[in-house]
Scaffold this motif. Structure first.
Motif, mmCIF file in Angstrom:
data_model
loop_
_atom_site.group_PDB
_atom_site.id
_atom_site.type_symbol
_atom_site.label_atom_id
_atom_site.label_comp_id
_atom_site.label_asym_id
_atom_site.label_seq_id
_atom_site.Cartn_x
_atom_site.Cartn_y
_atom_site.Cartn_z
ATOM 1 N N LEU A 103 0.825 -1.200 0.000
ATOM 2 C CA LEU A 103 0.000 0.000 0.000
ATOM 3 C C LEU A 103 0.867 1.262 0.000
ATOM 4 C CD1 LEU A 103 -2.762 -1.181 2.481
ATOM 5 C CD2 LEU A 103 -3.127 -0.500 0.104
ATOM 6 N N PRO A 104 0.330 2.389 -0.479
ATOM 7 C CA PRO A 104 1.102 3.636 -0.558
ATOM 8 C C PRO A 104 1.688 4.044 0.792
ATOM 9 C CG PRO A 104 -0.948 3.854 -1.785
ATOM 10 C CD PRO A 104 -1.035 2.548 -1.050
ATOM 11 N N GLY A 105 2.966 4.391 0.761
ATOM 12 C CA GLY A 105 3.639 4.892 1.948
ATOM 13 C C GLY A 105 4.178 3.827 2.878
ATOM 14 N N ALA A 106 3.791 2.563 2.686
ATOM 15 C CA ALA A 106 4.183 1.505 3.627
ATOM 16 C C ALA A 106 5.677 1.214 3.567
ATOM 17 C CB ALA A 106 3.383 0.237 3.354
ATOM 18 N N ALA A 107 6.208 0.996 2.370
ATOM 19 C CA ALA A 107 7.629 0.679 2.234
ATOM 20 C C ALA A 107 8.491 1.853 2.690
ATOM 21 C CB ALA A 107 7.948 0.308 0.789
ATOM 22 N N GLU A 108 8.035 3.059 2.378
ATOM 23 C CA GLU A 108 8.784 4.248 2.763
ATOM 24 C C GLU A 108 8.835 4.407 4.282
ATOM 25 O OE1 GLU A 108 7.328 4.690 -1.373
ATOM 26 O OE2 GLU A 108 6.415 4.073 0.514
ATOM 27 N N LEU A 109 7.717 4.164 4.948
ATOM 28 C CA LEU A 109 7.694 4.262 6.406
ATOM 29 C C LEU A 109 8.587 3.210 7.040
ATOM 30 C CD1 LEU A 109 6.645 5.400 9.066
ATOM 31 C CD2 LEU A 109 4.651 3.889 8.849
ATOM 32 N N LEU A 110 8.480 1.967 6.584
ATOM 33 C CA LEU A 110 9.326 0.913 7.134
ATOM 34 C C LEU A 110 10.804 1.215 6.895
ATOM 35 C CD1 LEU A 110 7.303 -2.291 6.164
ATOM 36 C CD2 LEU A 110 7.718 -1.441 8.471
ATOM 37 N N VAL A 161 -6.000 8.212 8.806
ATOM 38 C CA VAL A 161 -5.438 8.634 7.525
ATOM 39 C C VAL A 161 -5.926 7.688 6.436
ATOM 40 C CG1 VAL A 161 -3.384 9.679 8.543
ATOM 41 C CG2 VAL A 161 -3.335 7.264 7.881
ATOM 42 N N ASP A 162 -5.925 8.181 5.193
ATOM 43 C CA ASP A 162 -6.360 7.330 4.084
ATOM 44 C C ASP A 162 -5.365 6.213 3.812
ATOM 45 O OD1 ASP A 162 -8.673 8.818 3.729
ATOM 46 O OD2 ASP A 162 -7.735 10.168 2.284
ATOM 47 N N ASP A 163 -4.081 6.528 3.901
ATOM 48 C CA ASP A 163 -3.030 5.520 3.769
ATOM 49 C C ASP A 163 -1.761 6.097 4.387
ATOM 50 O OD1 ASP A 163 -1.545 7.032 1.746
ATOM 51 O OD2 ASP A 163 -3.109 6.414 0.349
ATOM 52 N N LEU A 164 -0.706 5.310 4.417
ATOM 53 C CA LEU A 164 0.499 5.731 5.127
ATOM 54 C C LEU A 164 1.275 6.832 4.423
ATOM 55 C CD1 LEU A 164 1.743 2.335 6.586
ATOM 56 C CD2 LEU A 164 0.437 4.158 7.687
ATOM 57 N N VAL A 179 -3.013 4.993 15.225
ATOM 58 C CA VAL A 179 -3.271 5.551 13.904
ATOM 59 C C VAL A 179 -4.042 4.513 13.093
ATOM 60 C CG1 VAL A 179 -2.235 6.334 11.747
ATOM 61 C CG2 VAL A 179 -1.211 6.998 13.933
ATOM 62 N N ALA A 180 -5.151 4.936 12.497
ATOM 63 C CA ALA A 180 -5.981 4.031 11.705
ATOM 64 C C ALA A 180 -5.904 4.391 10.232
ATOM 65 C CB ALA A 180 -7.427 4.088 12.182
ATOM 66 N N VAL A 181 -5.918 3.363 9.389
ATOM 67 C CA VAL A 181 -5.915 3.506 7.938
ATOM 68 C C VAL A 181 -7.291 3.100 7.417
ATOM 69 C CG1 VAL A 181 -4.840 2.720 5.792
ATOM 70 C CG2 VAL A 181 -3.448 3.004 7.848
ATOM 71 N N THR A 182 -7.845 3.889 6.501
ATOM 72 C CA THR A 182 -9.233 3.678 6.074
ATOM 73 C C THR A 182 -9.391 2.679 4.935
ATOM 74 O OG1 THR A 182 -9.118 5.531 4.518
ATOM 75 C CG2 THR A 182 -9.877 6.024 6.753
ATOM 76 N N SER A 183 -8.597 1.635 4.919
ATOM 77 C CA SER A 183 -8.654 0.684 3.807
ATOM 78 C C SER A 183 -9.826 -0.284 3.913
ATOM 79 C CB SER A 183 -7.344 -0.100 3.719
ATOM 80 O OG SER A 183 -7.080 -0.756 4.939
ATOM 81 N N THR A 184 -10.246 -0.602 5.123
ATOM 82 C CA THR A 184 -11.303 -1.622 5.281
ATOM 83 C C THR A 184 -12.448 -1.184 6.181
ATOM 84 O OG1 THR A 184 -10.065 -2.652 7.103
ATOM 85 C CG2 THR A 184 -9.697 -3.531 4.883
ATOM 86 N N SER A 185 -12.318 -0.036 6.838
ATOM 87 C CA SER A 185 -13.380 0.474 7.718
ATOM 88 C C SER A 185 -13.619 1.940 7.380
ATOM 89 C CB SER A 185 -12.978 0.342 9.196
ATOM 90 O OG SER A 185 -12.725 -1.004 9.541
ATOM 91 N N THR A 186 -14.768 2.447 7.764
ATOM 92 C CA THR A 186 -15.077 3.836 7.460
ATOM 93 C C THR A 186 -14.355 4.765 8.434
ATOM 94 O OG1 THR A 186 -16.996 3.984 8.932
ATOM 95 C CG2 THR A 186 -17.375 3.147 6.696
ATOM 96 N N ARG A 187 -14.119 5.979 7.975
ATOM 97 C CA ARG A 187 -13.486 6.981 8.828
ATOM 98 C C ARG A 187 -14.306 7.191 10.101
ATOM 99 N NH1 ARG A 187 -9.724 11.071 8.376
ATOM 100 N NH2 ARG A 187 -9.232 10.312 6.273
ATOM 101 N N GLU A 188 -15.622 7.204 9.961
ATOM 102 C CA GLU A 188 -16.486 7.443 11.108
ATOM 103 C C GLU A 188 -16.332 6.344 12.156
ATOM 104 O OE1 GLU A 188 -17.543 9.826 7.838
ATOM 105 O OE2 GLU A 188 -17.433 7.614 7.922
ATOM 106 N N GLU A 189 -16.262 5.105 11.727
ATOM 107 C CA GLU A 189 -16.044 3.991 12.657
ATOM 108 C C GLU A 189 -14.694 4.115 13.344
ATOM 109 O OE1 GLU A 189 -18.260 0.091 10.828
ATOM 110 O OE2 GLU A 189 -16.529 0.846 9.737
ATOM 111 N N LEU A 190 -13.670 4.341 12.562
ATOM 112 C CA LEU A 190 -12.312 4.378 13.086
ATOM 113 C C LEU A 190 -12.108 5.521 14.071
ATOM 114 C CD1 LEU A 190 -10.452 3.618 9.744
ATOM 115 C CD2 LEU A 190 -10.758 2.041 11.664
ATOM 116 N N GLU A 191 -12.757 6.644 13.823
ATOM 117 C CA GLU A 191 -12.589 7.805 14.696
ATOM 118 C C GLU A 191 -13.135 7.573 16.101
ATOM 119 O OE1 GLU A 191 -14.362 10.944 12.429
ATOM 120 O OE2 GLU A 191 -12.451 11.488 11.457
ATOM 121 N N THR A 192 -13.956 6.539 16.277
ATOM 122 C CA THR A 192 -14.471 6.239 17.612
ATOM 123 C C THR A 192 -13.404 5.602 18.499
ATOM 124 O OG1 THR A 192 -15.292 4.031 17.010
ATOM 125 C CG2 THR A 192 -16.795 5.883 16.682
#
Length: 224
Positions: A90-97, A204-207, A185-198
């Motif tokens: 996913l975007p940003g993953a390799a760069e972060l690692l 973030v949308d991706d890393l 930190v939550a990534v919105t790949s499989t859940s909605t932003r609204e759910e994750l914000e709870t």
């Protein structure tokens, strides 16, 4: 009145990252594998709703009687390990690692998958492999229990309260919160932003949208 302290006010001494849905996109392979498994074991696929981020063993425990679980678990492992088609980083993953490794920040992947599955997907995607990878094979109770996060922190020799967690599932986030991890930190790949914000402290949308600075073996989340 002074504002409440943010979990990102101070740097983190360690980073714990989920893999599927956070570092790699394996959703198509996961869906293919579980649909095949459901057909073989006579399970309605609709019963899998809400199970993302939960270990296969815990999913199966909620679907089948005890006498069928061992064979069912062995079978889903076999199906999933054999299917790595279309899995990508996913975007940003390799760069972060890479940045964490270069900065010598203690880092672990903490996944709901078994050891063989995790290694198959890391190899297929050529994802940078941190020194510590915690899988469902390493704990008696996997996600949604806090045990994998606690083990990851212990293997890094970092207090969970000093760990940054990056995760995409509600089950994983709740488990990390129970483990006492400070920043979620939550990534919105499989859940909605609204759910994750709870549950999450930052969504973030991706890393590639997560801004970090590495300093003296620690990592700081900036722009929050």
């Amino acid at each position: 009145m002074p504002s409440a302290a943010s979990p990102f006010d101070t740097p983190f001494a360690g980073v714990l990252l989920d893999m599927d849905g956070t570092l790699i996109d394996s959703i198509a392979a996961v869906e293919r594998s579980w649909l095949q498994w459901c057909a073989e074991f006579g399970v309605d696929p609709l019963r899998l709703r809400g199970m993302h981020g939960v270990t296969a063993a815990n999913v199966i425990a909620g679907l089948l009687p005890p006498d069928r679980r061992a064979d069912a678990h062995a079978r889903i492992r076999e199906i999933e390990v054999a299917d790595v088609e279309g899995i990508v980083v996913l975007p940003g993953a390799a760069e972060l690692l890479g940045a964490l490794a270069d900065g010598r920040v203690p880092t672990a992947i903490v996944t709901s998958g078994t050891r063989d599955l995790a290694e198959a997907r890391i190899a297929a995607t050529r994802l940078p492999h941190p020194p510590v990878v915690v899988t469902a094979s390493d704990v008696e109770r996997g996600k949604p229990f806090p045990d994998p996060w606690l083990l990851g922190a212990r293997l890094l020799d970092v207090d969970p309260a000093e760990c940054l967690v990056v995760e995409d599932s509600m089950a994983g986030l709740l488990a990390a919160r129970e483990a006492g991890c400070r920043g979620l930190v939550a990534v919105t790949s499989t859940s909605t932003r609204e759910e994750l914000e709870t549950v999450a402290d930052l969504v973030v949308d991706d890393l590639s949208n997560l801004s970090t600075v590495v300093e003296s073996g620690h990592v700081r989340v900036v722009g929050v």
